[in-house]
Design an enzyme around this catalytic site. Structure first.
Site, PDB file in Angstrom:
ATOM      1  CG  ASP A  32     -24.952  39.064  19.475  1.00 43.68           C
ATOM      2  OD1 ASP A  32     -25.523  38.060  19.932  1.00 43.68           O
ATOM      3  OD2 ASP A  32     -25.462  40.198  19.499  1.00 43.68           O
ATOM      4  CG  ASP A  33     -25.214  33.326  21.318  1.00 46.05           C
ATOM      5  OD1 ASP A  33     -24.352  32.807  22.041  1.00 46.05           O
ATOM      6  OD2 ASP A  33     -26.429  33.035  21.371  1.00 46.05           O
TER       7      ASP A  33
ATOM      8  CB  CYS B  82     -30.364  32.995  21.962  1.00 45.75           C
ATOM      9  SG  CYS B  82     -31.263  34.068  23.117  1.00 45.75           S
TER      10      CYS B  82
ATOM     11  CE  LYS C 187     -27.909  41.768  21.732  1.00 47.93           C
ATOM     12  NZ  LYS C 187     -27.666  41.557  20.275  1.00 47.93           N
TER      13      LYS C 187
ATOM     14  CG  ASP D  55     -30.354  37.329  24.021  1.00 47.44           C
ATOM     15  OD1 ASP D  55     -31.567  37.562  24.054  1.00 47.44           O
ATOM     16  OD2 ASP D  55     -29.724  37.139  22.955  1.00 47.44           O
TER      17      ASP D  55
ATOM     18  CD1 TRP E 180     -35.619  39.429  22.341  1.00 43.51           C
ATOM     19  CD2 TRP E 180     -36.562  37.859  23.622  1.00 43.51           C
ATOM     20  NE1 TRP E 180     -34.702  38.413  22.480  1.00 43.51           N
ATOM     21  CE2 TRP E 180     -35.258  37.431  23.265  1.00 43.51           C
ATOM     22  CE3 TRP E 180     -37.345  37.020  24.415  1.00 43.51           C
ATOM     23  CZ2 TRP E 180     -34.723  36.221  23.677  1.00 43.51           C
ATOM     24  CZ3 TRP E 180     -36.812  35.809  24.821  1.00 43.51           C
ATOM     25  CH2 TRP E 180     -35.517  35.423  24.457  1.00 43.51           C
TER      26      TRP E 180
ATOM     27  NE  ARG F  48     -34.327  43.882  20.679  1.00 39.76           N
ATOM     28  CZ  ARG F  48     -33.826  42.689  20.365  1.00 39.76           C
ATOM     29  NH1 ARG F  48     -32.560  42.397  20.624  1.00 39.76           N
ATOM     30  NH2 ARG F  48     -34.576  41.807  19.763  1.00 39.76           N
TER      31      ARG F  48
ATOM     32  CG  ASP G  49     -33.785  38.541  17.857  1.00 39.63           C
ATOM     33  OD1 ASP G  49     -33.778  39.221  18.898  1.00 39.63           O
ATOM     34  OD2 ASP G  49     -33.217  37.441  17.762  1.00 39.63           O
TER      35      ASP G  49
END
Length: 456
Positions: A69-70, A119, A146, A148, A192, A209, A213
């Protein structure tokens, strides 16, 4: 870019279906670093998770891709605009790291954002979509993207809202697959739940999504289940409402540190599997307990999540208009407790007790389309992993606070014949709604098993 017209949307729907041929049919199963570690991870720690996935049997169950991830790259692109590898965290580079997880049967998947930055303030993909896809491909990543939603550009694409910006990466994924004649990345939007994505995301992606989160607390789980009650109808083959990463195993650890009970974690996992969300592990598997592994490894629930013949999520029932003519409304504190649907293995029922104390909960076989009144059903408890009885007319369970029942019902024929004192056969439609319209052959109404002189 011109504003989207109805004709354009129809064209995009056709393009999305063409893209989806052979890709994204089932929810993705794997690992994501974010819930366990945030930005505090490196290649060795990530590889240790893949190793644990293999050694605990999770890879064999289908958990077979890995998302860094990030925060995996350097914070600046190079002079040509390419992502730069963080060789301190990943000695030898990310291709070498990918090879280290491949040996455990795990592939690589990508993370980025459709803004200027991710993010975590690392380089985002906006304006570098094809360039980043080529980079990820060169590192051996071939599973999912994925994507964001941070550091949103202010430009003419953003003026077309979420759809316009997320479509940029969708187009690039198509172009990359065409360029190399390869299967495209699965595209999973992490936006989100903004702008009701169930209405537009299926045109350009395989998943979206539905929520902000997740956090490792029971309140978050209830909130997400309630949101899914409004968007489950959009889920099917090639398109899935993503309820976010799993928090199973994060009681006493994780980022933030969680506090869910085992019952709450069972309910969490059951909802994510049966509502057809991605199953992305988000806990440190190096110290996973037997209880954590038994939840993540519930093959009966995973089989339904990964059902090759039934793509729809379970649907809530006992919603709105009730048999006593009242209305029921649900909220983030008390979402729908009763869900059901179909599978290759039989009818599936999920009952969740949101109360803070033990409750007896049940349903009637006239309440849901997946089973039929007048039939009897073998009932299998998919947490006890055993046959627990035969349902005739109804089924009741006793659930501890915040616990769940996951039941598989298989038809075993007509219910046993039984007669009422007046000689009439007890009608299968006696309760609840059809009670007010169920009649004997002579037209007299039958209500709760007895003939009456009045009807609905």
């Amino acid at each position: 870019m011109a504003f989207i017209t109805t004709g354009t949307l129809l064209s995009l729907a056709a393009l999305a279906q063409a893209r989806n041929n052979g890709v994204g049919k089932l929810p993705v199963m794997g690992y994501d670093t974010y819930n366990a570690f945030g930005c505090d991870y490196d290649g060795a720690l990530a590889t240790a998770q893949a190793k644990a996935m293999n050694e605990t049997g999770l890879v064999a169950l289908g958990y077979n891709t890995f998302i860094l991830d990030d925060c995996y790259a350097l914070k600046e692109r190079d002079a040509q605009g390419f992502l730069q590898q963080n060789l301190t965290r990943f000695p030898g580079g990310l291709k070498k790291w990918t090879e280290s997880i491949n040996q455990y049967g795990v592939s690589g998947s990508a993370y980025s954002s459709n803004g200027y930055l991710t993010c975590g303030a690392y380089p985002g993909g906006y304006g570098h979509e094809m360039q980043d896809l080529e980079t990820w491909r060169s590192w051996g990543w071939d599973g999912m993207v994925k994507y964001d939603n941070c550091y949103i550009p202010y430009d003419n694409v953003t003026m077309e809202n979420e759809f316009g910006r997320f479509k940029r990466m969708a187009d690039a994924i198509d172009d990359l697959a065409a360029k190399y004649n390869e299967k495209p990345f699965i595209y999973s939007l992490c936006q989100w739940g903004w702008e009701n994505p169930m209405n537009w995301a299926p045109r350009i992606s395989q998943a979206w999504r539905i929520d902000a989160d997740i956090t490792p607390f029971w309140t978050a789980i209830k909130t997400i289940i309630n949101l899914q009650a409004a968007s489950y109808l959009a889920t099917g083959f090639y398109q899935h409402g993503d309820m976010d990463m799993l928090e199973v195993g994060n009681s006493g650890q994780g980022t933030p540190v969680g506090n869910m009970t085992l019952a709450e974690q069972r309910s969490h996992f059951t909802a994510w599997t049966l509502l057809k969300s991605h199953l992305l592990i988000g806990t440190d598997l190096r110290n996973a307990t037997n209880e954590t592994l038994s939840i993540l490894g519930n093959k009966e629930l995973i089989d339904i999540n990964q059902d090759e013949n039934e793509g729809a999520a379970l649907a809530p029932f006992r919603v709105g208009f009730q048999d006593d003519f009242s209305d029921i409304e649900y909220n983030f504190t008390s979402p729908p407790p009763y869900w059901a649907g179909n599978s290759s293995y039989g009818a599936v029922f999920m009952i969740i007790n949101y109360a803070d104390e033990q409750r007896e909960m049940g349903f009637n076989l006239t309440e849901n389309w997946a089973v039929r009144a007048g039939r009897q059903y073998n009932v299998r408890d998919m947490w006890k992993h055993e046959h627990v009885g035969v349902a005739v007319r109804n089924w009741t369970v006793t659930l501890e606070a915040h616990d769940v029942a996951a039941l598989l019902l298989t038809d075993v024929g007509p219910e046993p014949a039984r007669k009422l004192a007046d000689g009439e056969l007890a009608p299968p439609c006696a309760y609840p709604f059809l009670a007010h319209q169920c009649t004997s052959p002579n037209g007299s109404f039958i209500y709760n098993g007895s003939i009456t002189e009045w009807g609905f």
